[in-house]
Scaffold this active site. Structure first.
Site, PDB file in Angstrom:
ATOM      1  N   GLY A 201      10.881   2.614  -6.367  1.00 40.20           N
ATOM      2  CA  GLY A 201      11.472   2.629  -5.022  1.00 40.20           C
ATOM      3  C   GLY A 201      12.354   1.422  -4.791  1.00 40.20           C
TER       4      GLY A 201
ATOM      5  N   SER B  53      15.574   1.227  -4.684  1.00 40.12           N
ATOM      6  CA  SER B  53      16.938   1.502  -4.198  1.00 40.12           C
ATOM      7  C   SER B  53      17.190   0.893  -2.819  1.00 40.12           C
ATOM      8  CB  SER B  53      17.193   3.008  -4.169  1.00 40.12           C
ATOM      9  OG  SER B  53      16.287   3.656  -3.300  1.00 40.12           O
TER      10      SER B  53
ATOM     11  N   TYR C 258      -0.953   9.684   4.941  1.00 39.55           N
ATOM     12  CA  TYR C 258      -0.430   8.385   4.499  1.00 39.55           C
ATOM     13  C   TYR C 258      -1.555   7.349   4.384  1.00 39.55           C
ATOM     14  CZ  TYR C 258       2.610   4.195   4.693  1.00 39.55           C
ATOM     15  OH  TYR C 258       3.246   2.993   4.440  1.00 39.55           O
TER      16      TYR C 258
ATOM     17  N   SER D 157      -0.727  -0.578   2.567  1.00 37.68           N
ATOM     18  CA  SER D 157      -0.263  -0.725   3.955  1.00 37.68           C
ATOM     19  C   SER D 157      -1.415  -1.197   4.836  1.00 37.68           C
ATOM     20  CB  SER D 157       0.229   0.618   4.495  1.00 37.68           C
ATOM     21  OG  SER D 157       0.434   0.519   5.900  1.00 37.68           O
TER      22      SER D 157
ATOM     23  N   ALA E  39      -4.757   7.919   3.985  1.00 37.23           N
ATOM     24  CA  ALA E  39      -5.637   8.263   2.854  1.00 37.23           C
ATOM     25  C   ALA E  39      -5.006   7.803   1.540  1.00 37.23           C
ATOM     26  CB  ALA E  39      -5.907   9.765   2.836  1.00 37.23           C
TER      27      ALA E  39
END
Ligand code: NAD
Length: 244
Positions: free
Chosen positions: A10, A12, A152, A139, A154
């Protein structure tokens, strides 16, 4: 300072891009992975302009085949990967009552299964090198829970459990496995939130500002360094104090 090869998923935009720039500034070769090669190329150019080495590779975490290909290409071009930053992640928010099975599965697939499969790709190489750093970007909500984000949350709580298990499995090989739990960071992911939600969140942050991608990148860079060699299985909160 020893130079290693880091692989950032990720990369980018957002946090991943900041991590790639920061690891390159620390002297590491950086493999930048995501679906959009064009965007990766612009991040890679920035690294090269600053004198670093950047290798963009195409990666789709929803496909095991793509994951295998991306790592094979990375190793071929940049040598053994000894730093892995599992940063890529998606949200598909909604209340559990109405959540579509597809929205559950795709978030788990990208955020959790995808990260696990990436780790599997680098474990052997790290064991051979007898040195490794695996950093999972989870997170704050993986610790606190959050209504409307069951899928998300989980996936992120799963990443935290995965981190602790693998820290125990891989410790004897001198491979550390840690997670970072960012709070609210200003990126495309959070740009969709309403001003009302943003203000409510801001009020709950003791440091009275949202995070910047660089705040997370600094923690990643530290966990990837020699200085962090005795830290494993840690869940590092980088959240401005919003959850303690
Ligand atoms: P972002 O949406 O700006 O970037 C996400 C990155 O992941 C992009 O590069 C995207 O291309 C990549 N990606 C998405 N799906 C992919 C797939 N299937 N295959 C390969 N790459 C894929 O998000 P961000 O805010 O920079 O978030 C980065 C990480 O930090 C995520 O894991 C996110 O859950 C986590 N996080 C963000 C915040 C925040 O407030 N922004 C807070 C806590 C955790």
């Amino acid at each position: 300072m020893s130079s290693r090869t880091a692989f950032v998923t990720g990369a980018s935009r957002g946090i991943g891009r900041a991590c790639a720039l920061s690891l390159a500034a620390a002297g590491h070769k950086v493999v930048l992975a995501a679906r959009d090669l064009q965007k990766l190329e612009s991040a890679a150019e920035e690294i090269r302009a600053a004198g670093g080495t950047a290798i963009p590779v195409s990666l789709d975490l929803s496909s095991e085949e793509s994951i295998k290909q991306a790592f094979a290409q990375a190793v071929q071009q940049a040598g053994p990967i000894t730093i892995l930053v599992n940063n890529a992640g998606i949200t598909k928010d909604g209340l559990a009552l109405r959540m579509k099975r597809d929205d559950w599965e795709s978030v788990l697939q990208t955020n959790l299964t995808g990260s696990f499969l990436c780790i599997q790709q680098v474990m052997q190489g790290m064991m051979k090198e007898r040195w490794g750093r695996i950093i999972n970007v989870a997170s704050v909500v993986g610790e606190s829970g959050n209504p409307g984000q069951a899928n998300y949350v989980a996936s992120k709580a799963g990443l935290i459990g995965l981190t602790k298990s693998l820290a125990q499995e891989l410790g004897s090989r001198n491979i550390t496995v840690n997670a970072i739990t960012p709070g609210f960071v200003d990126t495309d992911m959070t740009a969709v939130l309403s001003e009302e939600v943003r203000q409510k969140m801001l009020a709950s942050i003791p440091l009275k500002r949202f995070g910047k991608p660089e705040d997370i990148a600094g923690a990643v860079r530290f966990l990837a360094s020699e200085d962090a060699g005795y830290i494993t299985g840690a869940i590092l909160k980088v959240n401005g104090g919003m959850y303690m």
